[in-house]
Design a protein around this motif. Structure first.
Motif, PDB file in Angstrom:
ATOM      1  N   ALA A  69       0.807  -1.209   0.000  1.00 28.48           N
ATOM      2  CA  ALA A  69       0.000   0.000   0.000  1.00 28.48           C
ATOM      3  C   ALA A  69       0.847   1.269   0.000  1.00 28.48           C
ATOM      4  CB  ALA A  69      -0.934   0.001   1.209  1.00 28.48           C
ATOM      5  N   GLY A  70       1.960   1.253   0.713  1.00 27.52           N
ATOM      6  CA  GLY A  70       2.779   2.451   0.838  1.00 27.52           C
ATOM      7  C   GLY A  70       2.117   3.524   1.670  1.00 27.52           C
ATOM      8  N   ALA A  80       7.047  14.101   3.738  1.00 26.30           N
ATOM      9  CA  ALA A  80       5.672  14.165   4.221  1.00 26.30           C
ATOM     10  C   ALA A  80       5.223  12.927   4.985  1.00 26.30           C
ATOM     11  CB  ALA A  80       4.721  14.401   3.049  1.00 26.30           C
ATOM     12  N   MET A  81       5.719  11.762   4.610  1.00 25.76           N
ATOM     13  CA  MET A  81       5.230  10.517   5.214  1.00 25.76           C
ATOM     14  C   MET A  81       6.119  10.085   6.375  1.00 25.76           C
ATOM     15  SD  MET A  81       3.611   8.599   1.959  1.00 25.76           S
ATOM     16  CE  MET A  81       2.990   7.384   2.989  1.00 25.76           C
ATOM     17  N   SER A  82       5.455   9.658   7.445  1.00 20.24           N
ATOM     18  CA  SER A  82       6.196   9.162   8.597  1.00 20.24           C
ATOM     19  C   SER A  82       5.364   8.112   9.311  1.00 20.24           C
ATOM     20  CB  SER A  82       6.556  10.301   9.559  1.00 20.24           C
ATOM     21  OG  SER A  82       5.389  10.868  10.095  1.00 20.24           O
ATOM     22  N   GLY A  83       6.028   7.333  10.141  1.00 11.80           N
ATOM     23  CA  GLY A  83       5.330   6.302  10.883  1.00 11.80           C
ATOM     24  C   GLY A  83       6.289   5.477  11.712  1.00 11.80           C
ATOM     25  N   ILE A  84       5.791   4.323  12.130  1.00 13.99           N
ATOM     26  CA  ILE A  84       6.606   3.421  12.937  1.00 13.99           C
ATOM     27  C   ILE A  84       6.416   1.982  12.463  1.00 13.99           C
ATOM     28  CG2 ILE A  84       6.739   4.862  14.998  1.00 13.99           C
ATOM     29  CD1 ILE A  84       4.524   3.270  16.261  1.00 13.99           C
ATOM     30  N   LEU A  85       7.402   1.165  12.789  1.00 11.80           N
ATOM     31  CA  LEU A  85       7.357  -0.263  12.512  1.00 11.80           C
ATOM     32  C   LEU A  85       7.675  -0.970  13.825  1.00 11.80           C
ATOM     33  CD1 LEU A  85       8.852  -2.177   9.540  1.00 11.80           C
ATOM     34  CD2 LEU A  85       9.213  -2.992  11.869  1.00 11.80           C
ATOM     35  N   VAL A  86       6.756  -1.831  14.268  1.00  9.67           N
ATOM     36  CA  VAL A  86       6.946  -2.630  15.478  1.00  9.67           C
ATOM     37  C   VAL A  86       7.302  -4.036  15.028  1.00  9.67           C
ATOM     38  CG1 VAL A  86       5.879  -3.495  17.598  1.00  9.67           C
ATOM     39  CG2 VAL A  86       5.208  -1.247  16.696  1.00  9.67           C
ATOM     40  N   ALA A  87       8.407  -4.563  15.538  1.00  6.49           N
ATOM     41  CA  ALA A  87       8.860  -5.909  15.190  1.00  6.49           C
ATOM     42  C   ALA A  87       9.016  -6.727  16.464  1.00  6.49           C
ATOM     43  CB  ALA A  87      10.191  -5.838  14.445  1.00  6.49           C
ATOM     44  N   GLY A  88       8.375  -7.872  16.491  1.00  7.15           N
ATOM     45  CA  GLY A  88       8.487  -8.756  17.642  1.00  7.15           C
ATOM     46  C   GLY A  88       8.799 -10.170  17.210  1.00  7.15           C
ATOM     47  N   GLN A  89       9.718 -10.808  17.914  1.00  9.14           N
ATOM     48  CA  GLN A  89      10.087 -12.180  17.600  1.00  9.14           C
ATOM     49  C   GLN A  89       9.952 -13.050  18.836  1.00  9.14           C
ATOM     50  OE1 GLN A  89      14.147 -12.890  16.417  1.00  9.14           O
ATOM     51  NE2 GLN A  89      13.585 -14.751  15.327  1.00  9.14           N
ATOM     52  N   ARG A  90       9.317 -14.186  18.646  1.00 11.56           N
ATOM     53  CA  ARG A  90       9.145 -15.155  19.728  1.00 11.56           C
ATOM     54  C   ARG A  90      10.320 -16.126  19.767  1.00 11.56           C
ATOM     55  NH1 ARG A  90       2.950 -15.964  20.910  1.00 11.56           N
ATOM     56  NH2 ARG A  90       2.271 -13.865  20.389  1.00 11.56           N
ATOM     57  N   SER A  91      10.446 -16.818  20.863  1.00  8.04           N
ATOM     58  CA  SER A  91      11.541 -17.775  21.027  1.00  8.04           C
ATOM     59  C   SER A  91      11.466 -18.910  20.008  1.00  8.04           C
ATOM     60  CB  SER A  91      11.568 -18.332  22.449  1.00  8.04           C
ATOM     61  OG  SER A  91      10.316 -18.901  22.769  1.00  8.04           O
ATOM     62  N   THR A  92      10.305 -19.134  19.410  1.00 13.11           N
ATOM     63  CA  THR A  92      10.137 -20.161  18.374  1.00 13.11           C
ATOM     64  C   THR A  92      10.702 -19.717  17.026  1.00 13.11           C
ATOM     65  OG1 THR A  92       7.977 -19.253  17.812  1.00 13.11           O
ATOM     66  CG2 THR A  92       8.025 -21.051  19.443  1.00 13.11           C
ATOM     67  N   GLY A  93      11.058 -18.430  16.908  1.00 16.96           N
ATOM     68  CA  GLY A  93      11.537 -17.876  15.647  1.00 16.96           C
ATOM     69  C   GLY A  93      10.464 -17.111  14.898  1.00 16.96           C
ATOM     70  N   GLU A  94       9.193 -17.273  15.294  1.00 15.68           N
ATOM     71  CA  GLU A  94       8.101 -16.547  14.653  1.00 15.68           C
ATOM     72  C   GLU A  94       8.287 -15.049  14.854  1.00 15.68           C
ATOM     73  OE1 GLU A  94       3.969 -18.481  15.295  1.00 15.68           O
ATOM     74  OE2 GLU A  94       5.198 -18.946  17.060  1.00 15.68           O
ATOM     75  N   ALA A  95       7.980 -14.287  13.831  1.00 15.58           N
ATOM     76  CA  ALA A  95       8.112 -12.828  13.938  1.00 15.58           C
ATOM     77  C   ALA A  95       6.883 -12.154  13.352  1.00 15.58           C
ATOM     78  CB  ALA A  95       9.367 -12.354  13.220  1.00 15.58           C
ATOM     79  N   THR A  96       6.454 -11.092  14.011  1.00 13.63           N
ATOM     80  CA  THR A  96       5.293 -10.312  13.585  1.00 13.63           C
ATOM     81  C   THR A  96       5.723  -8.851  13.462  1.00 13.63           C
ATOM     82  OG1 THR A  96       3.895 -11.823  14.845  1.00 13.63           O
ATOM     83  CG2 THR A  96       2.877  -9.769  14.063  1.00 13.63           C
ATOM     84  N   PHE A  97       5.355  -8.252  12.336  1.00 14.90           N
ATOM     85  CA  PHE A  97       5.738  -6.870  12.027  1.00 14.90           C
ATOM     86  C   PHE A  97       4.467  -6.058  11.783  1.00 14.90           C
ATOM     87  CE2 PHE A  97       8.800  -9.928  10.543  1.00 14.90           C
ATOM     88  CZ  PHE A  97       9.988  -9.468  11.061  1.00 14.90           C
ATOM     89  N   LEU A  98       4.373  -4.918  12.417  1.00  7.60           N
ATOM     90  CA  LEU A  98       3.257  -4.009  12.230  1.00  7.60           C
ATOM     91  C   LEU A  98       3.825  -2.681  11.713  1.00  7.60           C
ATOM     92  CD1 LEU A  98       0.357  -2.920  12.484  1.00  7.60           C
ATOM     93  CD2 LEU A  98       0.806  -2.597  14.936  1.00  7.60           C
ATOM     94  N   ILE A  99       3.369  -2.270  10.534  1.00  2.00           N
ATOM     95  CA  ILE A  99       3.844  -1.039   9.932  1.00  2.00           C
ATOM     96  C   ILE A  99       2.705  -0.031   9.860  1.00  2.00           C
ATOM     97  CG2 ILE A  99       4.840   0.019   7.852  1.00  2.00           C
ATOM     98  CD1 ILE A  99       5.968  -2.764   7.155  1.00  2.00           C
ATOM     99  N   LEU A 100       2.986   1.200  10.267  1.00  2.00           N
ATOM    100  CA  LEU A 100       2.049   2.311  10.135  1.00  2.00           C
ATOM    101  C   LEU A 100       2.802   3.436   9.425  1.00  2.00           C
ATOM    102  CD1 LEU A 100      -0.694   3.730  11.008  1.00  2.00           C
ATOM    103  CD2 LEU A 100       0.685   4.738  12.818  1.00  2.00           C
ATOM    104  N   LEU A 101       2.258   3.895   8.289  1.00  2.00           N
ATOM    105  CA  LEU A 101       2.897   4.935   7.515  1.00  2.00           C
ATOM    106  C   LEU A 101       1.821   5.886   7.009  1.00  2.00           C
ATOM    107  CD1 LEU A 101       5.584   5.921   6.265  1.00  2.00           C
ATOM    108  CD2 LEU A 101       5.115   4.435   4.314  1.00  2.00           C
ATOM    109  N   LEU A 102       1.876   7.138   7.457  1.00  2.00           N
ATOM    110  CA  LEU A 102       0.870   8.137   7.105  1.00  2.00           C
ATOM    111  C   LEU A 102       1.531   9.455   6.728  1.00  2.00           C
ATOM    112  CD1 LEU A 102      -1.562   7.439  10.069  1.00  2.00           C
ATOM    113  CD2 LEU A 102      -1.832   6.667   7.706  1.00  2.00           C
ATOM    114  N   ASP A 103       0.736  10.333   6.116  1.00  2.00           N
ATOM    115  CA  ASP A 103       1.286  11.668   5.808  1.00  2.00           C
ATOM    116  C   ASP A 103       0.703  12.702   6.743  1.00  2.00           C
ATOM    117  OD1 ASP A 103      -1.291  11.858   4.802  1.00  2.00           O
ATOM    118  OD2 ASP A 103      -0.685  12.417   2.795  1.00  2.00           O
TER     119      ASP A 103
END
Length: 164
Positions: free
Chosen positions: A28-29, A141-164
């Protein structure tokens, strides 16, 4: 991820809940999206986060150039080992001025309670061994944050928010 590999490694319910609120993987960008990887190497969380950030930005990455998209990229928070996991409080405590503007857009959305519960289930789980937050944007103009979390199993979840 191909359909056949998704069948072998279905997404956990916590990822589906997060996607229902913030959106499934897409190019989406703009806006927000959730990305999930069933296994990444322990020291590869930042590289995987960058890969998903670039994918999310899509063709805009090439149009504006890597330098533009990487200029705001900065690690602004790392959960310390042994600290009490509380993603909502951790995000609210971020001191970076540009990131602070993005935090309410992640936490205080239409169904605030459901959003915060989904974030907590995903990132406050005792199995999460590595959690980082980065700033993202196009350097203008565009800014945001990226949250990255990794579990001990190796699984990783990424949440990206990017807005103007």
């Amino acid at each position: 991820m191909s359909t056949s590999s998704q069948a072998l490694n279905p997404k956990p319910s916590y990822v589906a809940e997060l996607e229902a609120i913030y959106g499934a993987p897409r190019q989406a960008g703009f806006g927000s999206a959730v990305f999930y990887e069933p296994v990444i190497q322990a020291d590869n969380l930042e590289a995987a986060a960058l890969k998903h950030y670039q994918y999310f930005v899509g063709e805009l990455w090439e149009r504006f150039g890597e330098a533009a998209w990487m200029s705001p990229w900065k690690l602004i928070y790392t959960r310390q080992p042994g600290s009490k996991p509380d993603i909502v409080a951790e995000l609210r405590a971020i001191a970076d001025p540009s990131a602070r503007l993005s935090v309410p857009m992640l936490l205080d959305i239409n169904d605030t309670d459901q959003a915060q519960k989904a974030l907590s289930i995903t990132y406050d789980n005792s199995g999460v061994k590595n959690l980082t937050v980065h700033t993202v944007g196009d350097g203008q103009a565009m800014s945001g944050i990226l949250v990255a979390g990794q579990r001990s199993t190796g699984e990783a979840t990424f949440l990206i928010l990017l807005l103007d």
